[in-house]
Motif scaffolding. Structure first.
Motif, PDB file in Angstrom:
ATOM      1  N   ASP A  44      60.853-111.512 -11.783  1.00  0.00           N
ATOM      2  CA  ASP A  44      60.775-112.099 -10.437  1.00  0.00           C
ATOM      3  C   ASP A  44      59.365-111.988  -9.876  1.00  0.00           C
ATOM      4  O   ASP A  44      58.799-112.957  -9.366  1.00  0.00           O
ATOM      5  N   PHE A  45      58.792-110.782  -9.951  1.00  0.00           N
ATOM      6  CA  PHE A  45      57.465-110.567  -9.384  1.00  0.00           C
ATOM      7  C   PHE A  45      56.385-111.314 -10.166  1.00  0.00           C
ATOM      8  O   PHE A  45      55.435-111.830  -9.585  1.00  0.00           O
ATOM      9  N   CYS A  46      56.526-111.378 -11.484  1.00  0.00           N
ATOM     10  CA  CYS A  46      55.535-112.103 -12.293  1.00  0.00           C
ATOM     11  C   CYS A  46      55.548-113.594 -11.964  1.00  0.00           C
ATOM     12  O   CYS A  46      54.488-114.216 -11.850  1.00  0.00           O
ATOM     13  N   ILE A  47      56.710-114.166 -11.805  1.00  0.00           N
ATOM     14  CA  ILE A  47      56.813-115.587 -11.434  1.00  0.00           C
ATOM     15  C   ILE A  47      56.181-115.818 -10.067  1.00  0.00           C
ATOM     16  O   ILE A  47      55.430-116.767  -9.864  1.00  0.00           O
ATOM     17  N   TYR A  48      56.444-114.936  -9.134  1.00  0.00           N
ATOM     18  CA  TYR A  48      55.878-115.032  -7.793  1.00  0.00           C
ATOM     19  C   TYR A  48      54.342-114.966  -7.852  1.00  0.00           C
ATOM     20  O   TYR A  48      53.635-115.753  -7.218  1.00  0.00           O
ATOM     21  N   MET A  49      53.816-114.037  -8.643  1.00  0.00           N
ATOM     22  CA  MET A  49      52.356-113.922  -8.810  1.00  0.00           C
ATOM     23  C   MET A  49      51.777-115.205  -9.415  1.00  0.00           C
ATOM     24  O   MET A  49      50.719-115.670  -9.000  1.00  0.00           O
ATOM     25  N   LEU A  50      52.479-115.774 -10.380  1.00  0.00           N
ATOM     26  CA  LEU A  50      51.995-117.007 -11.012  1.00  0.00           C
ATOM     27  C   LEU A  50      51.961-118.173 -10.029  1.00  0.00           C
ATOM     28  O   LEU A  50      51.028-118.983 -10.045  1.00  0.00           O
ATOM     29  N   PHE A  51      52.960-118.296  -9.175  1.00  0.00           N
ATOM     30  CA  PHE A  51      52.941-119.351  -8.158  1.00  0.00           C
ATOM     31  C   PHE A  51      51.688-119.250  -7.298  1.00  0.00           C
ATOM     32  O   PHE A  51      51.032-120.240  -7.001  1.00  0.00           O
ATOM     33  N   ILE A  52      51.356-118.032  -6.899  1.00  0.00           N
ATOM     34  CA  ILE A  52      50.154-117.833  -6.087  1.00  0.00           C
ATOM     35  C   ILE A  52      48.915-118.226  -6.875  1.00  0.00           C
ATOM     36  O   ILE A  52      48.046-118.953  -6.392  1.00  0.00           O
ATOM     37  N   LYS A  53      48.824-117.769  -8.104  1.00  0.00           N
ATOM     38  CA  LYS A  53      47.631-118.019  -8.910  1.00  0.00           C
ATOM     39  C   LYS A  53      47.455-119.487  -9.275  1.00  0.00           C
ATOM     40  O   LYS A  53      46.358-119.915  -9.607  1.00  0.00           O
ATOM     41  N   LEU A  54      48.510-120.267  -9.190  1.00  0.00           N
ATOM     42  CA  LEU A  54      48.407-121.693  -9.508  1.00  0.00           C
ATOM     43  C   LEU A  54      48.001-122.559  -8.315  1.00  0.00           C
ATOM     44  O   LEU A  54      47.680-123.726  -8.488  1.00  0.00           O
ATOM     45  N   HIS A  55      47.998-122.003  -7.126  1.00  0.00           N
ATOM     46  CA  HIS A  55      47.625-122.783  -5.944  1.00  0.00           C
ATOM     47  C   HIS A  55      46.152-123.184  -6.052  1.00  0.00           C
ATOM     48  O   HIS A  55      45.283-122.351  -6.301  1.00  0.00           O
ATOM     49  N   GLN A  56      45.855-124.467  -5.882  1.00  0.00           N
ATOM     50  CA  GLN A  56      44.514-124.999  -6.142  1.00  0.00           C
ATOM     51  C   GLN A  56      43.421-124.315  -5.335  1.00  0.00           C
ATOM     52  O   GLN A  56      42.389-123.930  -5.888  1.00  0.00           O
ATOM     53  N   THR A  57      43.582-124.170  -4.035  1.00  0.00           N
ATOM     54  CA  THR A  57      42.501-123.590  -3.236  1.00  0.00           C
ATOM     55  C   THR A  57      42.326-122.097  -3.532  1.00  0.00           C
ATOM     56  O   THR A  57      41.209-121.581  -3.511  1.00  0.00           O
TER      57      THR A  57
END
Length: 122
Positions: A44-57
């Motif tokens: 769960d936490f790894c997926i959440y971290m990945l969503f953040i890291k994929l945000h363009q800005t």
């Protein structure tokens, strides 16, 4: 310096402005992620971290500057301290230490830190 980013809100205007600046580094003062009632496992936490890291800005800023990160009180649960969960009656209170361990592992795996680069015995 930045802090308190809530991915679900999707407001990363500060990162866009930051990416256009000239800095030696960015110091992230905590609340890198905000606890979610559904985040309880390492996955769960790894997926959440990945969503953040994929945000363009956000990615633009991370590409331009090294980030120094520290925790605050929302990564695992609001107002947690040491091994104590916020006394709010949520289900996560029962398995708080396991949830905290999962978040710490995801934090270690996904964020820059000095421990990952440490040489054992030195």
């Amino acid at each position: 310096m930045c802090f308190c980013q809530l991915w679900v809100g999707g407001r990363y205007g500060a990162y866009r402005d930051m990416a256009q600046g000239h800095f030696d580094f960015v110091f992230h003062l905590g609340d890198y992620i905000y606890e979610k009632k559904t985040s309880e496992t390492l996955a769960d936490f790894c997926i959440y971290m990945l969503f953040i890291k994929l945000h363009q800005t956000y990615r633009l800023s991370m590409q331009r500057f090294p980030f120094i990160v520290t925790m605050d009180d929302h990564e695992v649960e609001n107002d947690w301290a040491n091994g104590i969960s916020q006394p709010d009656g949520e289900d996560s209170n029962q398995n708080f230490l396991a949830v905290r361990a999962a978040l710490f592992q995801a934090y270690y795996e996904h964020l820059p830190n000095f421990l990952r680069n440490a040489v054992p015995g030195q």
